[in-house]
Write a protein that holds these residues in place. Structure first.
Motif, PDB file in Angstrom:
ATOM      1  N   VAL A  10       0.862  -1.182   0.000  1.00  0.00           N
ATOM      2  CA  VAL A  10       0.000   0.000   0.000  1.00  0.00           C
ATOM      3  C   VAL A  10       0.895   1.228   0.000  1.00  0.00           C
ATOM      4  O   VAL A  10       1.593   1.505   0.978  1.00  0.00           O
ATOM      5  CB  VAL A  10      -0.926   0.014   1.235  1.00  0.00           C
ATOM      6  CG1 VAL A  10      -1.880   1.219   1.160  1.00  0.00           C
ATOM      7  CG2 VAL A  10      -1.710  -1.285   1.357  1.00  0.00           C
ATOM      8  N   TYR A  74      -6.757   0.512  -1.669  1.00  0.00           N
ATOM      9  CA  TYR A  74      -6.108  -0.581  -0.947  1.00  0.00           C
ATOM     10  C   TYR A  74      -7.114  -1.572  -0.369  1.00  0.00           C
ATOM     11  O   TYR A  74      -6.821  -2.766  -0.236  1.00  0.00           O
ATOM     12  CB  TYR A  74      -5.194  -0.036   0.158  1.00  0.00           C
ATOM     13  CG  TYR A  74      -5.907   0.448   1.404  1.00  0.00           C
ATOM     14  CD1 TYR A  74      -6.239  -0.442   2.428  1.00  0.00           C
ATOM     15  CD2 TYR A  74      -6.253   1.782   1.578  1.00  0.00           C
ATOM     16  CE1 TYR A  74      -6.879  -0.006   3.580  1.00  0.00           C
ATOM     17  CE2 TYR A  74      -6.905   2.224   2.706  1.00  0.00           C
ATOM     18  CZ  TYR A  74      -7.218   1.328   3.709  1.00  0.00           C
ATOM     19  OH  TYR A  74      -7.864   1.754   4.839  1.00  0.00           O
ATOM     20  N   ARG A  75      -8.320  -1.087  -0.028  1.00  0.00           N
ATOM     21  CA  ARG A  75      -9.337  -1.989   0.531  1.00  0.00           C
ATOM     22  C   ARG A  75      -9.745  -3.040  -0.498  1.00  0.00           C
ATOM     23  O   ARG A  75      -9.854  -4.232  -0.183  1.00  0.00           O
ATOM     24  CB  ARG A  75     -10.562  -1.191   0.987  1.00  0.00           C
ATOM     25  CG  ARG A  75     -10.287  -0.159   2.065  1.00  0.00           C
ATOM     26  CD  ARG A  75     -11.509   0.688   2.316  1.00  0.00           C
ATOM     27  NE  ARG A  75     -11.247   1.813   3.195  1.00  0.00           N
ATOM     28  CZ  ARG A  75     -10.750   2.969   2.797  1.00  0.00           C
ATOM     29  NH1 ARG A  75     -10.456   3.170   1.509  1.00  0.00           N
ATOM     30  NH2 ARG A  75     -10.540   3.946   3.658  1.00  0.00           N
ATOM     31  N   ILE A  88       2.827  -1.121   4.455  1.00  0.00           N
ATOM     32  CA  ILE A  88       2.223   0.212   4.475  1.00  0.00           C
ATOM     33  C   ILE A  88       3.341   1.210   4.231  1.00  0.00           C
ATOM     34  O   ILE A  88       4.215   1.395   5.083  1.00  0.00           O
ATOM     35  CB  ILE A  88       1.518   0.491   5.815  1.00  0.00           C
ATOM     36  CG1 ILE A  88       0.458  -0.567   6.100  1.00  0.00           C
ATOM     37  CG2 ILE A  88       0.906   1.896   5.803  1.00  0.00           C
ATOM     38  CD1 ILE A  88      -0.183  -0.450   7.479  1.00  0.00           C
ATOM     39  N   ASN A  94      -2.744   7.880   7.537  1.00  0.00           N
ATOM     40  CA  ASN A  94      -3.712   6.788   7.406  1.00  0.00           C
ATOM     41  C   ASN A  94      -3.164   5.430   7.845  1.00  0.00           C
ATOM     42  O   ASN A  94      -3.758   4.399   7.571  1.00  0.00           O
ATOM     43  CB  ASN A  94      -4.229   6.692   5.974  1.00  0.00           C
ATOM     44  CG  ASN A  94      -3.115   6.455   4.956  1.00  0.00           C
ATOM     45  OD1 ASN A  94      -1.948   6.296   5.316  1.00  0.00           O
ATOM     46  ND2 ASN A  94      -3.475   6.433   3.675  1.00  0.00           N
ATOM     47  N   ILE A  98      -5.308   1.861   7.816  1.00  0.00           N
ATOM     48  CA  ILE A  98      -4.894   0.726   6.980  1.00  0.00           C
ATOM     49  C   ILE A  98      -4.588  -0.492   7.839  1.00  0.00           C
ATOM     50  O   ILE A  98      -4.987  -1.619   7.509  1.00  0.00           O
ATOM     51  CB  ILE A  98      -3.665   1.106   6.127  1.00  0.00           C
ATOM     52  CG1 ILE A  98      -4.013   2.245   5.162  1.00  0.00           C
ATOM     53  CG2 ILE A  98      -3.167  -0.097   5.339  1.00  0.00           C
ATOM     54  CD1 ILE A  98      -2.805   2.871   4.485  1.00  0.00           C
TER      55      ILE A  98
END
Length: 346
Positions: A10, A74-75, A88, A94, A98
């Motif tokens: 991500v 990313y979800r 990450i 965020n 995440i």
């Protein structure tokens, strides 16, 4: 145990997949450096997808590292690809979000680039969700996975140079972006001890604390950490990221951001502290070491070496020093009360 772990990244910026281009040819022997490069080099991990809100960044990193798919969300990536490990590599605003989503969707390991987050409220949230879901977590402060620094700690823990007294960081930088490294190494070289209190001097306008959120990531000038095991941690301005541990019978120090190491021991007729050869060690990538640690932790269900508990402690050292400045230089006892103090606008 798995022969291959599916990985998703991500964030496709500098640490996600491009910093290797910057440091190629460096004397620091840090390659592979980026997340994508590290997973590519490690035999038990395969990057199956990467995500970034900027499509061109996602496309570039996927092309560079032969990653088959990219996503803008990313979800969606985590739900569709079902990775065992995620990286990450975004800005800190965020990271908590995440981490929570990944942990609640079956991710077993998280490699989170520094800084951990921007407030202790966020750090607490990340800690709770990782513990609840048994996520094997490492923060991307790679010095603790680099062989030279590991050899430093081995010398200290062996008692070869006596009792540890103080750890000194010759470094500075902005609290989250730069001092995160200093805080983690102070913690690492102090034996990963809990902390009693911190104090500090931070270059920030006092008016910036009015809403308990700074406009910038303020530079830490000096810091003091009282570790619970009795070790004193000190950070002073420096330009080469050097770390020194002073013990009762000797001193060990890293030089020039890990390019060299110095060992001095007490000996001779007058008990002088004299230079001694630093032991040989194998040069390896800290990034690959961090990834290998996560994989092994998943394989045998042990804790990682840069785990979420330690990441929360080093983050609290940093935020506590900033809160000390807010309180006109007062001691900030750990756990700090002002857990909503937020650094920067991310």
């Amino acid at each position: 145990m798995s022969d291959q772990y599916r990985v998703c990244i991500v964030g496709c910026g500098r640490m996600g997949g491009t910093i290797d281009e910057e440091v190629k040819g460096s004397k620091h022997r840090s390659l592979p450096y980026s997340h994508a490069a590290g997973y590519t080099a490690y035999p038990q991990t395969t990057v199956v997808a990467a995500a970034d809100v900027f499509e061109e960044k996602a496309q570039y990193v996927c092309s560079k590292w032969n990653i088959p798919k990219y996503y803008l969300d990313y979800r969606e990536m985590i739900e569709k690809e079902k990775p065992e490990i995620i990286s990450i590599a975004t800005r800190p605003g965020n990271h908590a979000e995440i981490t929570g989503f990944a942990a609640e969707h079956g991710v077993k390991g998280i490699y989170c680039d520094k800084p951990l987050c921007a407030s202790m409220e966020e750090a607490d949230t990340m800690y709770d969700v990782c513990v609840r879901h048994n996520v094997k977590f490492n923060l991307g402060t790679q010095r603790r996975f680099s062989p030279g620094y590991l050899k430093m700690r081995e010398i200290i823990e062996s008692g070869e140079i006596g009792d540890r007294r103080s750890v000194i960081a010759y470094s500075g930088g902005s609290a989250l972006w730069g001092y995160t490294h200093a805080a983690d190494m102070l913690l690492f070289l102090a034996g990963d001890s809990d902390v009693d209190y911190v104090q500090g001097d931070v270059d920030v306008d006092d008016n910036d604390f009015e809403d308990n959120r700074t406009e910038s990531d303020p530079p830490i000038v000096m810091g003091y950490i009282q570790f619970r095991n009795g070790t004193r941690g000190i950070s002073i301005p420096g330009s080469a990221y050097e770390f020194e541990v002073d013990c009762s019978d000797g001193i060990v120090r890293s030089l020039n951001n890990g390019l060299g190491f110095q060992l001095r021991k007490r000996h001779g007729q007058f008990n002088e502290i004299l230079d001694t050869d630093f032991p040989d060690y194998e040069h390896k990538s800290g990034t690959v070491g961090c990834i290998a640690d996560i994989v092994e932790a998943i394989d045998i269900d042990r804790e990682t070496e840069g785990n979420i508990r330690l990441a929360r402690i080093s983050t609290e050292i940093t935020l506590g020093i900033v809160d000390s400045q807010r309180q006109k230089g007062a001691r900030v006892y750990i756990p700090m009360g002002n857990r909503s103090l937020y650094l920067g606008r991310w």
